[in-house]
Design a protein around this motif. Structure first.
Motif, PDB file in Angstrom:
ATOM      1  N   ASN A  45       5.449   9.568  -1.683  1.00 49.14           N
ATOM      2  CA  ASN A  45       4.403  10.128  -0.816  1.00 49.14           C
ATOM      3  C   ASN A  45       3.343  10.888  -1.617  1.00 49.14           C
ATOM      4  O   ASN A  45       2.784  11.877  -1.134  1.00 49.14           O
ATOM      5  N   GLN A  59       4.288  10.665  13.010  1.00 47.73           N
ATOM      6  CA  GLN A  59       4.947   9.767  12.073  1.00 47.73           C
ATOM      7  C   GLN A  59       4.093   8.532  11.802  1.00 47.73           C
ATOM      8  O   GLN A  59       4.030   8.036  10.676  1.00 47.73           O
ATOM      9  N   TYR A  63       2.823   7.443   8.060  1.00 45.65           N
ATOM     10  CA  TYR A  63       3.292   6.157   7.538  1.00 45.65           C
ATOM     11  C   TYR A  63       2.108   5.231   7.230  1.00 45.65           C
ATOM     12  O   TYR A  63       2.056   4.591   6.172  1.00 45.65           O
ATOM     13  N   TYR A  67       0.639   4.033   3.394  1.00 46.17           N
ATOM     14  CA  TYR A  67       0.491   2.633   2.987  1.00 46.17           C
ATOM     15  C   TYR A  67      -0.950   2.302   2.613  1.00 46.17           C
ATOM     16  O   TYR A  67      -1.211   1.579   1.640  1.00 46.17           O
ATOM     17  N   THR A 128       5.222   2.404  15.005  1.00 47.77           N
ATOM     18  CA  THR A 128       5.441   2.562  13.567  1.00 47.77           C
ATOM     19  C   THR A 128       6.393   1.525  13.028  1.00 47.77           C
ATOM     20  O   THR A 128       6.090   0.796  12.074  1.00 47.77           O
ATOM     21  N   TRP A 129       7.587   1.428  13.623  1.00 47.83           N
ATOM     22  CA  TRP A 129       8.634   0.586  13.049  1.00 47.83           C
ATOM     23  C   TRP A 129       8.507  -0.877  13.432  1.00 47.83           C
ATOM     24  O   TRP A 129       9.001  -1.748  12.722  1.00 47.83           O
ATOM     25  N   ALA A 133       5.269  -1.175  10.115  1.00 49.17           N
ATOM     26  CA  ALA A 133       6.196  -1.526   9.034  1.00 49.17           C
ATOM     27  C   ALA A 133       6.164  -3.018   8.738  1.00 49.17           C
ATOM     28  O   ALA A 133       6.098  -3.431   7.575  1.00 49.17           O
TER      29      ALA A 133
END
Length: 285
Positions: A45, A59, A63, A67, A128-129, A133
């Protein structure tokens, strides 16, 4: 054909081969160097750290920004490897958006239907996931690391796929709570990475197919999360009920790990010796 002509042709061919090998070495160095720098910036990070005060507790923002900032390194490498107009096609992003989406939804439809019934994710977690991702991980590990090494640096399929798999699997070691489960998570995700690399090649380097496939896959994570939360809530309610019940027998103890009442066979447990079990103090036991 005279010997001088044959020798001239031979030297020309070998020169082209050597030039091609030198080009592959340079490309490999650019790809690997950019990926190593990206991995360090992203994993620790480092790139997003100066902006943590502005991000807050979101979050998704943390995230995504992590990236995007770390991704500037492989993006710059792509400009060194290709002309600007060829970057999208070199990654596999110039075709197959709709067909990749249709394939991924069809292949994972039973999983999506099951998730709709038993899954549990907040809006922030879901975005997010499930989307972020899948998008960024496939851009980096499939499109950049595997794709560039396999297509343009002339690496074989297995070396390029294994390198991407090792890096990708290491990102998921945190999912294990002990060495065995951590290695299991590593192995499963590494094999999944190899499968996605194969899928990427078989779909004529259509990166959208593996992006959407990867985006649908994390919905499975919400199922164990939901039941783990239910188990913890049930365990807490069970322990609280037993703690406040004055009719518990003194030869029983409360095992907080499972929320069950077990017979105490060889010793009485007190507060000083083991805080996991609470002996009843009821005078009527």
């Amino acid at each position: 054909m005279s010997f001088p002509c044959f020798f001239a042709i031979f030297v020309t061919v070998k020169s082209k081969q050597m030039a091609g090998n030198d080009c592959c070495i340079k490309r490999s160095a650019i790809i690997l160097g950019a990926f190593m720098l990206f991995f360090v910036l992203w994993y620790f990070n480092i790139a997003v750290r100066p902006f943590e005060g502005c991000i807050g507790s979101s979050q998704t923002l943390h995230y995504t920004l992590n990236y995007l900032l770390a991704g500037l390194i492989p993006s710059g490498a792509l400009f060194l490897l290709h002309a600007r107009r060829d970057i999208a096609s070199s990654m596999g992003l110039s075709h197959g958006f709709g067909t990749g989406l249709l394939f991924a939804v069809t292949a994972t439809l039973p999983m999506i239907a099951g998730y709709a019934v038993i899954g549990e994710l907040s809006a922030d977690e879901a975005f997010t996931w499930i989307f972020i991702a899948g998008m960024f991980e496939e851009l980096v590990y499939r499109g950049f690391v595997f794709g560039q090494l396999f297509r343009y640096a002339r690496w074989g399929f297995l070396p390029a796929a294994l390198l991407a798999a090792l890096a990708f699997g290491s990102l998921h070691l945190y999912q294990g709570h002990d060495p065995v489960s951590a290695l299991t998570a590593f192995g499963v995700t590494a094999l999944g990475s190899i499968f996605f690399s194969w899928l990427y090649v078989e779909w004529n380097y259509n990166l959208w197919s593996v992006i959407w496939m990867h985006s649908d896959e994390p919905t499975l994570d919400s199922v164990p999360r939901k039941y783990e939360r239910r188990r913890r809530r049930h365990r807490g309610q069970r322990v609280a009920a037993l703690h406040h019940n004055s009719g518990n027998r003194p030869d029983c103890c409360i095992q907080e790990e499972t929320g069950t009442t077990l017979p105490n066979t060889d010793q009485y447990i007190n507060y000083q010796q083991d805080t996991r079990c609470v002996k009843s103090t009821s005078p009527y036991s």
